[in-house]
Enzyme design. Sequence first.
Site, PDB file in Angstrom:
ATOM      1  N   LYS A  13       0.835  -1.205   0.000  1.00 30.26           N
ATOM      2  CA  LYS A  13       0.000   0.000   0.000  1.00 30.26           C
ATOM      3  C   LYS A  13       0.870   1.255   0.000  1.00 30.26           C
ATOM      4  CE  LYS A  13      -2.047  -1.184   3.898  1.00 30.26           C
ATOM      5  NZ  LYS A  13      -1.372  -2.473   4.194  1.00 30.26           N
ATOM      6  N   ARG A  88      -9.783   0.200   8.620  1.00 32.46           N
ATOM      7  CA  ARG A  88      -9.454  -1.216   8.784  1.00 32.46           C
ATOM      8  C   ARG A  88     -10.306  -1.938   9.798  1.00 32.46           C
ATOM      9  NH1 ARG A  88      -3.324  -0.183   8.773  1.00 32.46           N
ATOM     10  NH2 ARG A  88      -2.772  -2.034   9.880  1.00 32.46           N
ATOM     11  N   ARG A 126      11.728  -5.599   5.147  1.00 31.59           N
ATOM     12  CA  ARG A 126      11.524  -4.177   4.820  1.00 31.59           C
ATOM     13  C   ARG A 126      12.499  -3.289   5.575  1.00 31.59           C
ATOM     14  NH1 ARG A 126       5.669  -1.772   5.385  1.00 31.59           N
ATOM     15  NH2 ARG A 126       5.827  -2.738   7.430  1.00 31.59           N
ATOM     16  N   ARG A 159      11.252  -1.183  10.952  1.00 31.47           N
ATOM     17  CA  ARG A 159      10.123  -0.802  11.794  1.00 31.47           C
ATOM     18  C   ARG A 159      10.014  -1.731  12.995  1.00 31.47           C
ATOM     19  NH1 ARG A 159       4.810   0.268   8.160  1.00 31.47           N
ATOM     20  NH2 ARG A 159       3.869  -0.959   9.831  1.00 31.47           N
ATOM     21  N   ARG A 170      -0.106  -9.089  13.411  1.00 30.24           N
ATOM     22  CA  ARG A 170      -0.725  -8.104  12.506  1.00 30.24           C
ATOM     23  C   ARG A 170      -1.526  -8.804  11.416  1.00 30.24           C
ATOM     24  NH1 ARG A 170       4.444  -5.176  10.717  1.00 30.24           N
ATOM     25  NH2 ARG A 170       3.088  -4.085   9.242  1.00 30.24           N
TER      26      ARG A 170
HETATM   27  P1  AP5 Z   1       4.811  -1.612   1.892  1.00 34.41           P
HETATM   28  O1  AP5 Z   1       4.493  -0.814   0.679  1.00 34.41           O
HETATM   29  O2  AP5 Z   1       5.532  -0.948   2.993  1.00 34.41           O
HETATM   30  O3  AP5 Z   1       3.490  -2.385   2.414  1.00 34.41           O
HETATM   31  P2  AP5 Z   1       2.204  -1.831   3.173  1.00 34.41           P
HETATM   32  O4  AP5 Z   1       1.022  -2.468   2.547  1.00 34.41           O
HETATM   33  O5  AP5 Z   1       2.226  -0.352   3.271  1.00 34.41           O
HETATM   34  O6  AP5 Z   1       2.428  -2.547   4.583  1.00 34.41           O
HETATM   35  P3  AP5 Z   1       2.398  -1.939   6.065  1.00 34.41           P
HETATM   36  O7  AP5 Z   1       3.159  -2.890   6.923  1.00 34.41           O
HETATM   37  O8  AP5 Z   1       2.776  -0.514   6.095  1.00 34.41           O
HETATM   38  O9  AP5 Z   1       0.890  -2.095   6.380  1.00 34.41           O
HETATM   39  P4  AP5 Z   1       0.236  -2.095   7.747  1.00 34.41           P
HETATM   40  O10 AP5 Z   1      -1.154  -1.904   7.333  1.00 34.41           O
HETATM   41  O11 AP5 Z   1       0.506  -3.255   8.613  1.00 34.41           O
HETATM   42  O12 AP5 Z   1       0.981  -0.919   8.551  1.00 34.41           O
HETATM   43  P5  AP5 Z   1       0.526   0.548   8.902  1.00 34.41           P
HETATM   44  O13 AP5 Z   1       1.708   1.400   8.911  1.00 34.41           O
HETATM   45  O14 AP5 Z   1      -0.639   0.936   8.102  1.00 34.41           O
HETATM   46  O15 AP5 Z   1       5.649  -2.901   1.378  1.00 34.41           O
HETATM   47  C1  AP5 Z   1       6.105  -3.881   2.300  1.00 34.41           C
HETATM   48  C2  AP5 Z   1       7.463  -4.428   1.839  1.00 34.41           C
HETATM   49  O16 AP5 Z   1       7.277  -5.130   0.613  1.00 34.41           O
HETATM   50  C3  AP5 Z   1       8.511  -3.333   1.544  1.00 34.41           C
HETATM   51  O17 AP5 Z   1       9.757  -3.818   1.916  1.00 34.41           O
HETATM   52  C4  AP5 Z   1       8.435  -3.152   0.001  1.00 34.41           C
HETATM   53  O18 AP5 Z   1       9.674  -2.732  -0.540  1.00 34.41           O
HETATM   54  C5  AP5 Z   1       8.076  -4.559  -0.449  1.00 34.41           C
HETATM   55  N1  AP5 Z   1       7.231  -4.562  -1.657  1.00 34.41           N
HETATM   56  C6  AP5 Z   1       6.215  -3.717  -1.964  1.00 34.41           C
HETATM   57  N2  AP5 Z   1       5.644  -4.050  -3.141  1.00 34.41           N
HETATM   58  C7  AP5 Z   1       6.318  -5.165  -3.584  1.00 34.41           C
HETATM   59  C8  AP5 Z   1       6.192  -5.987  -4.744  1.00 34.41           C
HETATM   60  N3  AP5 Z   1       5.258  -5.744  -5.680  1.00 34.41           N
HETATM   61  N4  AP5 Z   1       7.049  -7.029  -4.877  1.00 34.41           N
HETATM   62  C9  AP5 Z   1       7.996  -7.288  -3.915  1.00 34.41           C
HETATM   63  N5  AP5 Z   1       8.163  -6.537  -2.796  1.00 34.41           N
HETATM   64  C10 AP5 Z   1       7.321  -5.480  -2.627  1.00 34.41           C
HETATM   65  O19 AP5 Z   1       0.014   0.343  10.393  1.00 34.41           O
HETATM   66  C11 AP5 Z   1       0.898   0.064  11.444  1.00 34.41           C
HETATM   67  C12 AP5 Z   1       0.151  -0.011  12.754  1.00 34.41           C
HETATM   68  O20 AP5 Z   1      -0.455   1.257  13.048  1.00 34.41           O
HETATM   69  C13 AP5 Z   1      -0.998  -1.006  12.831  1.00 34.41           C
HETATM   70  O21 AP5 Z   1      -0.561  -2.305  13.161  1.00 34.41           O
HETATM   71  C14 AP5 Z   1      -1.873  -0.390  13.929  1.00 34.41           C
HETATM   72  O22 AP5 Z   1      -1.332  -0.644  15.190  1.00 34.41           O
HETATM   73  C15 AP5 Z   1      -1.728   1.093  13.640  1.00 34.41           C
HETATM   74  N6  AP5 Z   1      -2.757   1.555  12.688  1.00 34.41           N
HETATM   75  C16 AP5 Z   1      -2.541   2.081  11.458  1.00 34.41           C
HETATM   76  N7  AP5 Z   1      -3.703   2.381  10.852  1.00 34.41           N
HETATM   77  C17 AP5 Z   1      -4.688   2.045  11.737  1.00 34.41           C
HETATM   78  C18 AP5 Z   1      -6.101   2.094  11.695  1.00 34.41           C
HETATM   79  N8  AP5 Z   1      -6.775   2.551  10.615  1.00 34.41           N
HETATM   80  N9  AP5 Z   1      -6.782   1.666  12.778  1.00 34.41           N
HETATM   81  C19 AP5 Z   1      -6.153   1.202  13.876  1.00 34.41           C
HETATM   82  N10 AP5 Z   1      -4.824   1.104  13.971  1.00 34.41           N
HETATM   83  C20 AP5 Z   1      -4.084   1.525  12.916  1.00 34.41           C
HETATM   84 MG    MG Z   2       2.413   1.033   4.841  1.00 32.47          MG
END
Ligand code: AP5
Ligand code: MG
Length: 216
Positions: A13, A88, A126, A159, A170
């Site tokens: 994402k 989410r 990552r 991270r 997660r």
């Molecule tokens: P990346 O693009 O970083 O993936 P992502 O989908 O953004 O994954 P996240 O881990 O950021 O999602 P998340 O939803 O768990 O975390 P968030 O920060 O939102 O890519 C991942 C890896 O893959 C990278 O190394 C990249 O280079 C590689 N990659 C990408 N595309 C690729 C491809 N096509 N092929 C190969 N490799 C690839 O949330 C974190 C925490 O915050 C949550 O756990 C929660 O505690 C809190 N939080 C955030 N939002 C909320 C909410 N709405 N409600 C409640 N709590 C929340």
């Molecule tokens: Mg992300």
Amino acid sequence: MKIVLLGPPGAGKGTQADVLVKKLFVPHISTGDMFRAAISSGTPLGVEAKGYMDKGQLVPDEVTVGIIADRIAQPDCREGFLLDGFPRTLAQAEALDKLLAGLGGLDAVINISVPLDKLIVRLTGRRMCRDCGNIYHLLYNAPEKEDVCDSCGGQLYQRADDCEETVKNRLDVYEKQTAPLIEYYTRQGVLKTINGDQQINAVLAELGDALGQHWG
Ligand code: AP5
Ligand code: MG
Ligand code: ZN
């Protein structure tokens, strides 16, 4: 355009959103990035969020909906926005519908689909830039110099929630609390699912098609 990027942790994402917003000229709104910024600045929001994030649990809906309500009320969101990591839970999705009532609702919800075993490898490998937030992967999107950001020279870090145990939590939380949104948005007729299990550029091209954009 008002767009939501849906998908499990590690689906790509953030990677796709960073490129997409430059093409669509809308702000990138990532609740995860907002919480991480709050943690870095040591605000009360950061202190509260950190307790949940470190365990791989969701921050409570009231808190998260509150920061999104404030953010999308900002003037730069008038022409639209790209939401990454919100909503989410069903309660967040319903709250977003209320916030957008009278504004035409969402234009598209893109579900980026990637098999579970690949997500674990993506998340544990990552690396992120401390200064500009660029996203790397040790195997799939490696920086030219180890631990150094290609675009700004900043230091790369892992991270806190990308260790294997927290990653598993997660992914569990995603299945239980977020996956039901696929059906929710299918029923609204706005959901499009794309294959996230291909090269980053190929995913971007499919995203463009799903949004009716032609980037060549
Ligand atoms: P990346 O693009 O970083 O993936 P992502 O989908 O953004 O994954 P996240 O881990 O950021 O999602 P998340 O939803 O768990 O975390 P968030 O920060 O939102 O890519 C991942 C890896 O893959 C990278 O190394 C990249 O280079 C590689 N990659 C990408 N595309 C690729 C491809 N096509 N092929 C190969 N490799 C690839 O949330 C974190 C925490 O915050 C949550 O756990 C929660 O505690 C809190 N939080 C955030 N939002 C909320 C909410 N709405 N409600 C409640 N709590 C929340
Ligand atoms: Mg992300
Ligand atoms: Zn950087």
